[in-house]
Structures are given as structure tokens and as C-alpha cells.
Design a protein around this motif. Sequence first.
Motif, PDB file in Angstrom:
ATOM      1  N   GLY A 130      -0.475   1.313   2.114  1.00  0.00           N
ATOM      2  CA  GLY A 130      -0.837   0.147   2.042  1.00  0.00           C
ATOM      3  C   GLY A 130      -0.563  -0.499   0.822  1.00  0.00           C
ATOM      4  O   GLY A 130       0.235  -0.248   0.139  1.00  0.00           O
ATOM      5  N   PRO A 131      -1.728  -0.921  -0.005  1.00  0.00           N
ATOM      6  CA  PRO A 131      -1.846  -1.519  -1.387  1.00  0.00           C
ATOM      7  C   PRO A 131      -1.769  -0.402  -2.383  1.00  0.00           C
ATOM      8  O   PRO A 131      -1.703  -0.771  -3.318  1.00  0.00           O
ATOM      9  CB  PRO A 131      -3.005  -2.468  -1.200  1.00  0.00           C
ATOM     10  N   SER A 159      -6.616  11.600  -4.296  1.00  0.00           N
ATOM     11  CA  SER A 159      -5.218  12.402  -4.394  1.00  0.00           C
ATOM     12  C   SER A 159      -5.092  13.201  -3.270  1.00  0.00           C
ATOM     13  O   SER A 159      -4.149  13.260  -2.437  1.00  0.00           O
ATOM     14  CB  SER A 159      -5.115  13.120  -5.809  1.00  0.00           C
ATOM     15  N   CYS A 160      -6.252  13.926  -2.792  1.00  0.00           N
ATOM     16  CA  CYS A 160      -6.159  14.726  -1.508  1.00  0.00           C
ATOM     17  C   CYS A 160      -5.940  14.033  -0.149  1.00  0.00           C
ATOM     18  O   CYS A 160      -5.069  14.248   0.682  1.00  0.00           O
ATOM     19  CB  CYS A 160      -7.646  15.640  -1.313  1.00  0.00           C
ATOM     20  N   LEU A 161      -6.733  12.745  -0.111  1.00  0.00           N
ATOM     21  CA  LEU A 161      -6.333  11.985   0.986  1.00  0.00           C
ATOM     22  C   LEU A 161      -5.235  11.340   1.042  1.00  0.00           C
ATOM     23  O   LEU A 161      -4.585  11.213   2.052  1.00  0.00           O
ATOM     24  CB  LEU A 161      -7.591  10.724   1.104  1.00  0.00           C
ATOM     25  N   ILE A 162      -4.541  10.996  -0.117  1.00  0.00           N
ATOM     26  CA  ILE A 162      -3.343  10.053  -0.127  1.00  0.00           C
ATOM     27  C   ILE A 162      -1.956  11.124   0.053  1.00  0.00           C
ATOM     28  O   ILE A 162      -0.860  10.762   0.993  1.00  0.00           O
ATOM     29  CB  ILE A 162      -2.876   9.220  -1.196  1.00  0.00           C
ATOM     30  N   ILE A 201     -10.708   0.655  -3.567  1.00  0.00           N
ATOM     31  CA  ILE A 201      -9.340   0.609  -2.774  1.00  0.00           C
ATOM     32  C   ILE A 201      -9.213  -0.279  -1.690  1.00  0.00           C
ATOM     33  O   ILE A 201      -8.049  -0.482  -1.370  1.00  0.00           O
ATOM     34  CB  ILE A 201      -8.958   2.031  -2.262  1.00  0.00           C
ATOM     35  N   ALA A 202     -10.080  -1.041  -1.262  1.00  0.00           N
ATOM     36  CA  ALA A 202      -9.956  -2.272  -0.295  1.00  0.00           C
ATOM     37  C   ALA A 202      -9.009  -3.195  -0.837  1.00  0.00           C
ATOM     38  O   ALA A 202      -8.459  -3.418  -1.961  1.00  0.00           O
ATOM     39  CB  ALA A 202     -11.288  -2.969   0.050  1.00  0.00           C
ATOM     40  N   PRO A 203      -7.888  -3.554   0.175  1.00  0.00           N
ATOM     41  CA  PRO A 203      -8.019  -3.279   2.073  1.00  0.00           C
ATOM     42  C   PRO A 203      -7.599  -1.939   2.418  1.00  0.00           C
ATOM     43  O   PRO A 203      -7.703  -1.966   3.725  1.00  0.00           O
ATOM     44  CB  PRO A 203      -7.052  -4.611   2.090  1.00  0.00           C
ATOM     45  N   ALA A 204      -7.244  -1.241   1.730  1.00  0.00           N
ATOM     46  CA  ALA A 204      -6.894   0.201   2.131  1.00  0.00           C
ATOM     47  C   ALA A 204      -8.409   0.730   2.621  1.00  0.00           C
ATOM     48  O   ALA A 204      -9.207   0.324   2.016  1.00  0.00           O
ATOM     49  CB  ALA A 204      -6.201   0.898   1.424  1.00  0.00           C
ATOM     50  N   LEU A 216      -7.193   8.592   4.980  1.00  0.00           N
ATOM     51  CA  LEU A 216      -7.085   7.271   4.559  1.00  0.00           C
ATOM     52  C   LEU A 216      -6.102   6.529   5.198  1.00  0.00           C
ATOM     53  O   LEU A 216      -5.342   7.026   6.029  1.00  0.00           O
ATOM     54  CB  LEU A 216      -6.235   7.483   3.059  1.00  0.00           C
ATOM     55  N   VAL A 217      -6.276   5.052   5.308  1.00  0.00           N
ATOM     56  CA  VAL A 217      -5.483   4.457   6.360  1.00  0.00           C
ATOM     57  C   VAL A 217      -5.021   3.272   5.187  1.00  0.00           C
ATOM     58  O   VAL A 217      -5.701   2.713   4.665  1.00  0.00           O
ATOM     59  CB  VAL A 217      -6.175   3.677   7.686  1.00  0.00           C
TER      60      VAL A 217
END
Length: 222
Positions: A130-131, A159-162, A201-204, A216-217
Motif C-alpha cells: 500500500g502506501p 519490518s517483520c510484518l512487511i 502507517i494508516a491507511p495501511a 500487514l495489509v
Amino acid sequence: MKVLLVEDDAPLAAEIAKVLRAEGFALDQAATGEDAQHLGETETYDAVVLDLGLPRGDGLSVLQAWRGAGRTMPVLILTARDGWSDKVAGFKAGADDFLVKPFRVEELLMRLRALVRRAQAGGAARVVCGPLSFDPGLGTFERDGLPLRLTGLEWRVLSCLILRREAVVPRSQLIERVYEGDADVDSNSVEVIITRLRRKIAPAGIESARGYGYRLVPADGA
């Protein structure tokens, strides 16, 4: 395509070299950090396969020296070390990908081809969701093209999630990687970090898998 293979385990090096040559790669080989650093700084390669545990100069030091000398070829690290901190150190030193031993040579070949394609296309080794974008080599995050300021613990979680974007990462794995196995850590502290990251981190978004973990979405679905 020309590849430098740096591996001091002779049987493994022979196995990898056989497959790469059969697939049409031109190949140079080195078995020490000293030889690897010299070749990487004096020859041109489309990619490098670099073992971390080397005699006469460890792989991380060699990689740092290459990057310091302005060498930008993609580097795939091979290592027997499976700790999260080791992977972070590798990416910060300038690695483009990371493969833990034991592995299938077919997977190494697949990852190597992907690195070469990306480099030839001029694409940066960024991970995007996403962004958000993450540069593993520099260890930096951006949101909508602007630097994202994070604390050390926030950086480790994100970093783990992305790196496993859109896959659920177990809470226990986050605790292990963020706190490096500290058994005294309160698991609620991970939730506190997740809450702070959601605002930053929104809108992610970071979705909760109740009783299991987080993912993570690209858009906020928390």
C-alpha cells in the motif's frame, strides 16, 4: 549472466556451481572473504551468492566493503544463522535477499534469477505494501514517499510484518524476533507497539488474527 559464488563448503559450492553452469550462468568462485572482496571490487557481476561464515573475512564485512566501494550488484546471502537479528544485520549491510541453510538449490536459482531481473529492470530492492515501502538495504521506511519515523521496537515489528506482508505472523514469533527470545517480556507490550504503528502507517493497516497474531495489509482493516 555472470555470477560470483562465495562459499567455503566445497561440496555445497560444487553442487551450486554445477546447477548454475547448467542453467547458463558464467561463474567465478571464492572460498575466503579476502578473495571474495577482491573479486567483487575488481570484476563486474550480475549477482553474488555470498556465504556469511567465511575464513579470512566474514561475509558481512565483505558485503559492507563492497557497498562502501560503490558496488551495487544484487547479493543473495547464504547462512546457517536463522536468527532475526542476523537477517536484519544482513539487510542493513546491503543484502538483497537471504536464504537459510539447508536449502534446495532450485530455490536459490529461483531467487537469484529474480534478483537479476529486478536489477536489470532498474528496480530498487524495495518491499511495498500500500502506501508503505521498505528498503531492506538501508533499513528505511517511507509512507506515501515520505520518511516514516519509528522507534527501534516499532521498526522491528513493522519490518517483520512487511517482509511477510499479507501473511499472518504469529504473536510468539513477533515476541521472539523483536525481543530476541527474552522470556520475561510481557506479551501485551507487542499489542502496545501494534497500536502505535496503526496510527503511524494508516491507511495501511495491521489486522489481528484473534489469539494467533497479526498481518500487514495495504488498506486499514484492523
